[in-house]
Write a protein that holds these residues in place. Structure first.
Motif, mmCIF file in Angstrom:
data_model
loop_
_atom_site.group_PDB
_atom_site.id
_atom_site.type_symbol
_atom_site.label_atom_id
_atom_site.label_comp_id
_atom_site.label_asym_id
_atom_site.label_seq_id
_atom_site.Cartn_x
_atom_site.Cartn_y
_atom_site.Cartn_z
ATOM 1 N N UNK A 113 0.829 -1.203 0.000
ATOM 2 C CA UNK A 113 0.000 0.000 0.000
ATOM 3 C C UNK A 113 0.867 1.258 0.000
ATOM 4 N N UNK A 114 1.869 1.270 0.869
ATOM 5 C CA UNK A 114 2.720 2.450 1.011
ATOM 6 C C UNK A 114 3.448 2.777 -0.283
ATOM 7 N N UNK A 115 3.937 1.757 -0.991
ATOM 8 C CA UNK A 115 4.620 1.979 -2.266
ATOM 9 C C UNK A 115 3.677 2.620 -3.284
ATOM 10 N N UNK A 116 2.442 2.141 -3.317
ATOM 11 C CA UNK A 116 1.461 2.710 -4.250
ATOM 12 C C UNK A 116 1.190 4.172 -3.906
ATOM 13 N N UNK A 117 1.105 4.482 -2.624
ATOM 14 C CA UNK A 117 0.843 5.866 -2.218
ATOM 15 C C UNK A 117 2.027 6.775 -2.550
ATOM 16 N N UNK A 118 3.241 6.241 -2.425
ATOM 17 C CA UNK A 118 4.428 7.066 -2.638
ATOM 18 C C UNK A 118 4.719 7.319 -4.113
ATOM 19 N N UNK A 119 4.213 6.466 -4.985
ATOM 20 C CA UNK A 119 4.499 6.630 -6.414
ATOM 21 C C UNK A 119 3.481 7.528 -7.099
ATOM 22 N N UNK A 120 2.609 8.142 -6.339
ATOM 23 C CA UNK A 120 1.585 8.988 -6.932
ATOM 24 C C UNK A 120 2.219 10.206 -7.597
ATOM 25 N N UNK A 121 1.717 10.525 -8.780
ATOM 26 C CA UNK A 121 2.151 11.734 -9.491
ATOM 27 C C UNK A 121 1.012 12.185 -10.397
ATOM 28 N N UNK A 122 1.317 13.103 -11.308
ATOM 29 C CA UNK A 122 0.253 13.678 -12.132
ATOM 30 C C UNK A 122 -0.171 12.789 -13.289
ATOM 31 N N UNK A 123 0.514 11.664 -13.512
ATOM 32 C CA UNK A 123 0.142 10.766 -14.593
ATOM 33 C C UNK A 123 -1.149 10.039 -14.230
ATOM 34 N N UNK A 124 -2.064 9.948 -15.188
ATOM 35 C CA UNK A 124 -3.378 9.380 -14.915
ATOM 36 C C UNK A 124 -3.308 7.919 -14.499
ATOM 37 N N UNK A 125 -2.336 7.168 -15.055
ATOM 38 C CA UNK A 125 -2.188 5.764 -14.675
ATOM 39 C C UNK A 125 -1.820 5.642 -13.202
ATOM 40 N N UNK A 126 -0.847 6.455 -12.765
ATOM 41 C CA UNK A 126 -0.429 6.431 -11.361
ATOM 42 C C UNK A 126 -1.553 6.908 -10.458
ATOM 43 N N UNK A 127 -2.287 7.911 -10.900
ATOM 44 C CA UNK A 127 -3.391 8.425 -10.097
ATOM 45 C C UNK A 127 -4.496 7.380 -9.944
ATOM 46 N N UNK A 128 -4.801 6.688 -11.025
ATOM 47 C CA UNK A 128 -5.842 5.664 -10.970
ATOM 48 C C UNK A 128 -5.424 4.510 -10.058
ATOM 49 N N UNK A 129 -4.185 4.062 -10.227
ATOM 50 C CA UNK A 129 -3.672 2.964 -9.390
ATOM 51 C C UNK A 129 -3.672 3.363 -7.923
#
Length: 297
Positions: A113-129
């Motif tokens: 979970x933490x890795x997913x939260x930390x990789x967030x950025x403005x890219x829609x794929x990262x935001x959706x994930x």
């Protein structure tokens, strides 16, 4: 002499209950306790400690007056003490194994979970994930917290009731709360970031959806008009062009599905998914439109 034996038996009648417990105990009994409330473990360990103290206080032998009868208790005493020690050891081993397996599994899940939260950025794929993982974390928060508290309680039980703690379990007892705190912190930050972007994400997705639908309509219109409807056209060339149009159609259609998935993820709404049926075309809708061009600052 008989009176002395009867009095001795009455004074030590409590041994019967302990002996019956020891005879009934086995691997299945121990396995049935896996995952039980920590207080059940604690109560059993306290009972074992108390029973062992009582058993060790049994006289080694009874010699009646006049030395007419000698009743030896040594064998039963040794047997019961040995079984009580063995059960206590088995329980300790099971609890320590539970601490390790549960703790390591929980740390793995929280780290994911933490890795997913930390990789967030403005890219829609990262935001959706990230949004998907955030929704999952919110739904499972109570369960994760209960597992964390249970695992830590098991570790505390080992420390308080057995007075031993392996280096591995010590490291786990330190790592688990640290991982939990990181999970909570990153979850809160990701939630705030997504909330700040939602006002821009939803309209952008709506615009892209409208553009995708317009493109699909254009492709259908193109395929049903012009040279494709003229039987005089060269068949092989026409077929090749139709195949190319079909690929373009499927790519756009799959992207439309992904746009809808992203929209429902961000907004939490489950509106009707855009489908080819609404365009009057029987082709199936799959997932994946070029969202790589969607970036939000």
């Amino acid at each position: 002499m008989l009176r002395e034996v009867q009095e001795f038996c009455r004074d030590h009648h409590w041994m019967k209950g302990i002996y019956e417990f020891l005879q009934a105990w086995g691997p299945q009994k121990l396995e049935s306790m896996r995952g039980c409330p920590v207080k059940s473990y604690a109560m059993l360990v306290s009972c074992l400690n108390g029973w062992r103290a009582r058993v060790s206080s049994i006289p080694v032998e009874l010699i009646t007056k006049g030395r007419l009868l000698r009743l030896s208790c040594r064998d039963i005493q040794v047997e019961m003490e040995s079984k009580l020690v063995g059960i206590r050891k088995d329980i300790l081993e099971q609890i320590q194994n539970e601490c390790r397996s549960r703790g390591q599994q929980l740390i793995t899940e929280l780290t994911d979970f933490t890795k997913a939260f930390r990789t967030i950025n403005a890219d829609i794929h990262a935001l959706t994930w990230c949004s998907q993982k955030l929704n999952e974390a919110n739904e499972r928060y109570t369960e994760l917290e209960e597992r964390m508290e249970y695992t830590r309680s098991l570790c505390e039980l080992v420390r308080n009731h057995f007075g031993v703690f392996s280096a591995e379990n010590e490291a786990l007892d330190i790592s688990l709360p640290h991982t939990w705190e990181s999970f909570q912190r990153e979850k809160s930050q990701a939630s705030g970031f997504l909330l700040s972007k939602r006002h821009a994400i939803a309209p952008k997705l709506q615009r892209l959806t409208a553009a995708a639908l317009a493109e699909l309509e254009g492709l259908i219109g193109k395929a049903l008009s012009g040279p494709f409807m003229d039987p005089a056209q060269e068949q092989r060339s026409t077929e090749s062009q139709l195949i190319s149009l079909e690929r373009q159609f499927q790519n756009t259609a799959s992207g439309l599905s992904e746009l809808h998935h992203a929209y429902t993820t961000f907004t939490g709404t489950e509106g009707p998914a855009p489908s080819i049926a609404t365009l009057g075309c029987p082709l199936p809708l799959r997932s994946g439109l070029g969202l790589r061009d969607l970036h939000l600052g």
